[in-house]
Motif scaffolding. Structure first.
Motif, PDB file in Angstrom:
ATOM      1  N   TRP A 198       0.866  -1.172   0.000  1.00 17.32           N
ATOM      2  CA  TRP A 198       0.000   0.000   0.000  1.00 17.32           C
ATOM      3  C   TRP A 198       0.905   1.225   0.000  1.00 17.32           C
ATOM      4  O   TRP A 198       1.628   1.465   0.953  1.00 17.32           O
ATOM      5  CB  TRP A 198      -0.923  -0.020   1.212  1.00 17.32           C
ATOM      6  CG  TRP A 198      -1.945  -1.116   1.139  1.00 17.32           C
ATOM      7  CD1 TRP A 198      -1.776  -2.420   1.479  1.00 17.32           C
ATOM      8  CD2 TRP A 198      -3.284  -0.997   0.656  1.00 17.32           C
ATOM      9  NE1 TRP A 198      -2.922  -3.139   1.245  1.00 17.32           N
ATOM     10  CE2 TRP A 198      -3.869  -2.291   0.739  1.00 17.32           C
ATOM     11  CE3 TRP A 198      -4.053   0.052   0.166  1.00 17.32           C
ATOM     12  CZ2 TRP A 198      -5.183  -2.536   0.360  1.00 17.32           C
ATOM     13  CZ3 TRP A 198      -5.368  -0.195  -0.219  1.00 17.32           C
ATOM     14  CH2 TRP A 198      -5.921  -1.471  -0.128  1.00 17.32           C
ATOM     15  N   THR A 199       0.854   1.972  -1.079  1.00 16.27           N
ATOM     16  CA  THR A 199       1.818   3.030  -1.305  1.00 16.27           C
ATOM     17  C   THR A 199       1.119   4.318  -1.721  1.00 16.27           C
ATOM     18  O   THR A 199      -0.116   4.428  -1.662  1.00 16.27           O
ATOM     19  CB  THR A 199       2.837   2.589  -2.369  1.00 16.27           C
ATOM     20  OG1 THR A 199       3.793   3.622  -2.580  1.00 16.27           O
ATOM     21  CG2 THR A 199       2.163   2.237  -3.684  1.00 16.27           C
ATOM     22  N   ASN A 200       1.907   5.285  -2.190  1.00 21.51           N
ATOM     23  CA  ASN A 200       1.381   6.597  -2.547  1.00 21.51           C
ATOM     24  C   ASN A 200       2.344   7.254  -3.523  1.00 21.51           C
ATOM     25  O   ASN A 200       3.560   7.092  -3.405  1.00 21.51           O
ATOM     26  CB  ASN A 200       1.236   7.466  -1.287  1.00 21.51           C
ATOM     27  CG  ASN A 200       0.318   8.656  -1.497  1.00 21.51           C
ATOM     28  OD1 ASN A 200       0.025   9.021  -2.629  1.00 21.51           O
ATOM     29  ND2 ASN A 200      -0.120   9.262  -0.402  1.00 21.51           N
ATOM     30  N   SER A 201       1.823   7.993  -4.483  1.00 20.89           N
ATOM     31  CA  SER A 201       2.688   8.673  -5.450  1.00 20.89           C
ATOM     32  C   SER A 201       3.167  10.022  -4.955  1.00 20.89           C
ATOM     33  O   SER A 201       4.036  10.646  -5.571  1.00 20.89           O
ATOM     34  CB  SER A 201       1.944   8.859  -6.778  1.00 20.89           C
ATOM     35  OG  SER A 201       0.806   9.700  -6.600  1.00 20.89           O
ATOM     36  N   ASN A 202       2.609  10.516  -3.844  1.00 20.19           N
ATOM     37  CA  ASN A 202       3.012  11.811  -3.274  1.00 20.19           C
ATOM     38  C   ASN A 202       4.471  11.744  -2.824  1.00 20.19           C
ATOM     39  O   ASN A 202       4.848  10.865  -2.050  1.00 20.19           O
ATOM     40  CB  ASN A 202       2.090  12.133  -2.087  1.00 20.19           C
ATOM     41  CG  ASN A 202       2.434  13.450  -1.424  1.00 20.19           C
ATOM     42  OD1 ASN A 202       3.259  14.216  -1.912  1.00 20.19           O
ATOM     43  ND2 ASN A 202       1.776  13.716  -0.307  1.00 20.19           N
ATOM     44  N   ASP A 203       5.306  12.657  -3.306  1.00 20.46           N
ATOM     45  CA  ASP A 203       6.716  12.652  -2.913  1.00 20.46           C
ATOM     46  C   ASP A 203       7.103  13.867  -2.077  1.00 20.46           C
ATOM     47  O   ASP A 203       8.277  14.183  -1.918  1.00 20.46           O
ATOM     48  CB  ASP A 203       7.624  12.556  -4.146  1.00 20.46           C
ATOM     49  CG  ASP A 203       7.454  13.727  -5.105  1.00 20.46           C
ATOM     50  OD1 ASP A 203       6.725  14.676  -4.768  1.00 20.46           O
ATOM     51  OD2 ASP A 203       8.048  13.690  -6.203  1.00 20.46           O
ATOM     52  N   GLU A 204       6.077  14.565  -1.522  1.00 19.04           N
ATOM     53  CA  GLU A 204       6.360  15.749  -0.713  1.00 19.04           C
ATOM     54  C   GLU A 204       5.719  15.650   0.669  1.00 19.04           C
ATOM     55  O   GLU A 204       5.249  16.651   1.216  1.00 19.04           O
ATOM     56  CB  GLU A 204       5.838  17.004  -1.438  1.00 19.04           C
ATOM     57  CG  GLU A 204       6.664  17.417  -2.640  1.00 19.04           C
ATOM     58  CD  GLU A 204       8.051  17.917  -2.259  1.00 19.04           C
ATOM     59  OE1 GLU A 204       8.208  18.506  -1.168  1.00 19.04           O
ATOM     60  OE2 GLU A 204       8.987  17.705  -3.041  1.00 19.04           O
ATOM     61  N   CYS A 205       5.711  14.455   1.249  1.00 20.98           N
ATOM     62  CA  CYS A 205       5.069  14.288   2.557  1.00 20.98           C
ATOM     63  C   CYS A 205       6.088  14.093   3.674  1.00 20.98           C
ATOM     64  O   CYS A 205       5.752  13.588   4.741  1.00 20.98           O
ATOM     65  CB  CYS A 205       4.065  13.141   2.525  1.00 20.98           C
ATOM     66  SG  CYS A 205       4.793  11.513   2.178  1.00 20.98           S
ATOM     67  N   GLY A 206       7.352  14.415   3.431  1.00 24.77           N
ATOM     68  CA  GLY A 206       8.349  14.356   4.482  1.00 24.77           C
ATOM     69  C   GLY A 206       9.138  13.066   4.526  1.00 24.77           C
ATOM     70  O   GLY A 206       9.234  12.349   3.522  1.00 24.77           O
ATOM     71  N   LEU A 286      -4.235   6.660  -9.428  1.00 25.70           N
ATOM     72  CA  LEU A 286      -5.075   5.898 -10.356  1.00 25.70           C
ATOM     73  C   LEU A 286      -4.279   5.524 -11.608  1.00 25.70           C
ATOM     74  O   LEU A 286      -4.393   4.403 -12.118  1.00 25.70           O
ATOM     75  CB  LEU A 286      -6.310   6.716 -10.731  1.00 25.70           C
ATOM     76  CG  LEU A 286      -7.256   6.096 -11.767  1.00 25.70           C
ATOM     77  CD1 LEU A 286      -7.758   4.729 -11.305  1.00 25.70           C
ATOM     78  CD2 LEU A 286      -8.435   7.040 -12.043  1.00 25.70           C
ATOM     79  N   ARG A 287      -3.480   6.447 -12.097  1.00 26.69           N
ATOM     80  CA  ARG A 287      -2.667   6.167 -13.287  1.00 26.69           C
ATOM     81  C   ARG A 287      -1.706   5.010 -13.011  1.00 26.69           C
ATOM     82  O   ARG A 287      -1.515   4.121 -13.852  1.00 26.69           O
ATOM     83  CB  ARG A 287      -1.901   7.413 -13.715  1.00 26.69           C
ATOM     84  CG  ARG A 287      -1.060   7.195 -14.986  1.00 26.69           C
ATOM     85  CD  ARG A 287      -0.343   8.457 -15.424  1.00 26.69           C
ATOM     86  NE  ARG A 287      -1.268   9.445 -15.945  1.00 26.69           N
ATOM     87  CZ  ARG A 287      -1.612  10.580 -15.352  1.00 26.69           C
ATOM     88  NH1 ARG A 287      -1.087  10.879 -14.153  1.00 26.69           N
ATOM     89  NH2 ARG A 287      -2.459  11.419 -15.913  1.00 26.69           N
ATOM     90  N   GLN A 288      -1.097   4.992 -11.833  1.00 28.36           N
ATOM     91  CA  GLN A 288      -0.162   3.921 -11.497  1.00 28.36           C
ATOM     92  C   GLN A 288      -0.879   2.572 -11.371  1.00 28.36           C
ATOM     93  O   GLN A 288      -0.331   1.526 -11.755  1.00 28.36           O
ATOM     94  CB  GLN A 288       0.586   4.275 -10.205  1.00 28.36           C
ATOM     95  CG  GLN A 288       1.499   5.484 -10.378  1.00 28.36           C
ATOM     96  CD  GLN A 288       2.375   5.771  -9.177  1.00 28.36           C
ATOM     97  OE1 GLN A 288       2.387   5.017  -8.215  1.00 28.36           O
ATOM     98  NE2 GLN A 288       3.132   6.869  -9.221  1.00 28.36           N
ATOM     99  N   LEU A 289      -2.106   2.588 -10.864  1.00 28.25           N
ATOM    100  CA  LEU A 289      -2.900   1.362 -10.833  1.00 28.25           C
ATOM    101  C   LEU A 289      -3.187   0.871 -12.246  1.00 28.25           C
ATOM    102  O   LEU A 289      -3.112  -0.334 -12.529  1.00 28.25           O
ATOM    103  CB  LEU A 289      -4.217   1.609 -10.094  1.00 28.25           C
ATOM    104  CG  LEU A 289      -4.182   1.592  -8.566  1.00 28.25           C
ATOM    105  CD1 LEU A 289      -5.513   2.062  -8.003  1.00 28.25           C
ATOM    106  CD2 LEU A 289      -3.855   0.204  -8.040  1.00 28.25           C
TER     107      LEU A 289
END
Length: 630
Positions: A198-206, A286-289
């Motif tokens: 379970w991941t996330n494409s956000n790269d600005e969350c610290g 969604l794009r990565q999925l």
């Protein structure tokens, strides 16, 4: 306005938390803790695996429990710090398991201080009577995040009653030994591991985003090897939330959600007035999925790893490239069909459910032995949530623990996966230093003591105290464990390749064949050289026998004979040999002559008879007389 935005965001978060709390289901991942001493406490207990550090998935670890006299909650650095390391394991002793009290500071800080003091593992005693919980960070903590990724020792939470019993035993001066066992922490039902991230494409969350992106790049190679070899089945997932109905038309929901508030993500900068919005993150998720689904259709699901790592490198938020145009460039470079990806994504402004994102939301709810997914990142292996440090070696060890023993792929048996227990006292296994052979073998599950095969020779034994070479070639390895000795360039060995394989002293020696074979004095024991003319002298491993005068010693008959008679016998033997050869030659010549003569006579007789007598092969002579006819 900005303050109002933050207040509204907080209300949204509380509403979402309340919505999740209704059906939330949390599962605590446990490992077995076995007390081996004292006798009064002996038995198996449960402990909850900490969500940081490196649990020894697939293996076990034995240690001696230590309870500090001061700083029992480990919230402060122990005196001496990393220099003296008060709890560092002494040579030949069991590793130190530090027993500490819960409370007053974060779990991670306790374990960090214990690690710096030399502890090999940490057992945290709960401060209240309650079911076991998972030790984790309750909130984002920048200070803790800096060192939590450097925690390398395992930790576990134990219940209050059991912890008090351990503390009392230590204070009473008893030897308290326990064994932590992670071998069943990951089930292994077949020869394929199924896992999901379970991941996330956000790269600005610290720090957490930085840690996640680093892991994706570092683990990509191993993940693709497992997938291409058919050893694993990987599925990526993305967490989304829905916007409460009362806030669907608000500016905050519009900026964080797609499909009219059905699928949302937090604002990357937590500031609605600047930078990217939460819905940008949902769209890229969604794009990565869809990239994964399209790659899966062409039987190449591992391309997902290439896409997410390339997108992070080529399309970061900080460079203002986190957009559709940059994403499509990456997709094309990987040979995927952009139109198929767009079709999969659909219309983010549609007032309807999106089948793929709806499935993702449903999957967040725990099933079976897996709890709800509420924290990013979350790794699940064979439907069990992974607990520990998110780094390549630790995760790969957890995946490898999901295989049945002896079915692990080569990537699980590589050098960097070894526990290196054999480097310390040879892991307690058998070893032949002279032949440089050991029964200790490192694996990701821990060291194994098994008699090896060395230079084509199989050793047999228990692997701990004894290993003996067996079968063909065994005498090449340290003489098969039998007695051997070399003097003056000559070597004698009690090893036998044939027979029952027992060690047997060679001729000229007597002994057990294993530890000792001593030289026999054949002369004193009158075993040889006993003829009247013989003179015996003992040598190491044999004897020398000489004859007086002009005599020659014959060992087979243990006798001395004259050299002249030997020479005469040799001459007569040569004469007789020549005579026999001539006789054979003459007989052969006579037989050839007789055969040729007989053949010649037969041919002559046939020729003479053919002149005077008709032969069977000639026809009857025609009668030429004529009779007169009237």
């Amino acid at each position: 306005m900005r303050g109002l935005g933050f207040r509204l965001l907080l209300l949204l978060a509380l509403a979402l938390a309340a919505a999740v709390e209704v059906d939330a289901r949390f599962v605590v991942e446990k490992n077995s803790l076995m007390v081996t001493s004292p006798t009064a406490l002996r038995g198996r207990r449960d402990s909850a695996i900490g969500n940081f550090g490196v649990p020894q998935y697939g293996g076990s670890m034995a240690g001696a429990v230590v309870y500090p006299k001061g700083n029992s909650d480990a919230c402060d650095a122990f005196e001496g710090g990393s220099k003296e390391q008060l709890f560092r394991t002494k040579p030949g002793a069991l590793p130190s398991f530090l027993l500490i009290d819960r409370g007053h500071c974060l779990f991670a800080k306790k374990v960090w201080n214990a690690q710096n003091a030399g502890a090999s593992a940490v057992l945290v005693v709960d401060d209240k009577d309650e079911p076991l919980i998972t030790m984790d960070l309750p909130r984002e903590d920048d200070e803790a995040a800096k060192y939590i990724q450097n925690i390398t020792i395992p930790s576990a939470l134990i219940d209050k009653k059991f912890g008090e019993q351990l503390k009392k035993a230590v204070k009473d001066g008893e030897m308290v030994n326990v064994n932590l066992d992670w071998r069943e922490a990951v089930p292994h039902p077949d020869d394929r591991v199924e896992y999901e991230l379970w991941t996330n494409s956000n790269d600005e969350c610290g720090p957490k985003c930085d840690m996640l992106m680093h892991f994706l790049k570092e683990f990509k190679g191993a993940a693709q090897l497992l997938e291409k070899g058919g050893y694993s089945q990987f599925t990526p997932h993305y967490i989304t939330w829905y916007c409460p109905q009362a806030f669907v038309v608000s500016k905050q929901c519009n900026s964080q959600c797609i499909n009219h508030g059905r699928y949302c993500a937090p604002d990357p900068e937590q500031d609605f007035s600047t930078g990217y919005e939460g819905k940008d993150v949902v769209v890229e998720n969604l794009r990565q999925l869809c990239v994964f689904n399209v790659a899966n259709e062409i039987k190449k699901p591992w391309i997902w790893w290439d896409y997410v790592t390339d997108f992070h490198i080529r399309c970061p938020m900080k460079d203002k490239k986190y957009n559709k145009k940059c994403a499509e460039t990456v997709i094309k470079s990987l040979g995927l069909d952009v139109k198929k990806v767009d079709k999969c994504m659909g219309d983010p402004n549609a007032d309807s459910d999106h089948a793929l994102l709806k499935t993702e939301q449903d999957a967040q709810i725990g099933k079976g032995s897996r709890g709800d997914v509420t924290i990013l990142p979350t790794l699940v292996v064979n439907n069990r949530q992974y607990r520990g440090k998110l780094e390549r070696k630790a995760v790969l060890k957890a995946l490898c623990a999901g295989f049945e023993e002896t079915t692990e792929p080569n990537v699980c048996l590589s050098d960097d996966m070894e526990t290196n227990e054999c480097l310390s006292d040879n892991g307690g296994c058998w070893q032949d230093k002279a032949a440089n052979v050991t029964a200790c073998r490192d694996t990701f599950r821990g060291r194994v003591c098994e008699c090896p095969t060395f230079n084509g020779v199989q050793f047999k034994g228990d692997g701990y105290s004894n290993c003996e070479p067996a079968g063909p070639g065994k005498c090449l390895i340290n003489h098969g464990g039998c007695w051997h000795e070399t003097r003056n360039g000559k070597t004698f060995s009690a090893c036998q390749e044939s027979g029952n394989g027992d060690c047997k002293c060679p001729a000229g020696f007597r002994g057990d064949g294993v530890k000792k074979c001593h030289d026999i004095d054949e002369c004193k024991e009158k075993k040889a050289c006993q003829c009247p003319e013989c003179s015996c002298r003992d040598t190491w491993g044999g004897y020398e026998c000489t004859c007086s005068g002009d005599l020659l010693y014959i060992k087979e008959h243990d006798t001395c004979i004259s050299k002249t008679s030997v020479q005469a016998k040799a001459a007569w033997a040569a004469v007789w040999g020549i005579l026999v050869a001539l006789a054979v030659l003459a007989a052969g010549s006579y037989m050839v002559y007789k055969y040729r003569l007989r053949s010649y006579m037969d041919s002559e007789i046939r020729a003479i008879m053919a002149q005077y007598m008709p032969l069977d092969s000639q026809g009857e002579v025609q009668n030429h007389s004529q009779e007169d006819h009237p």
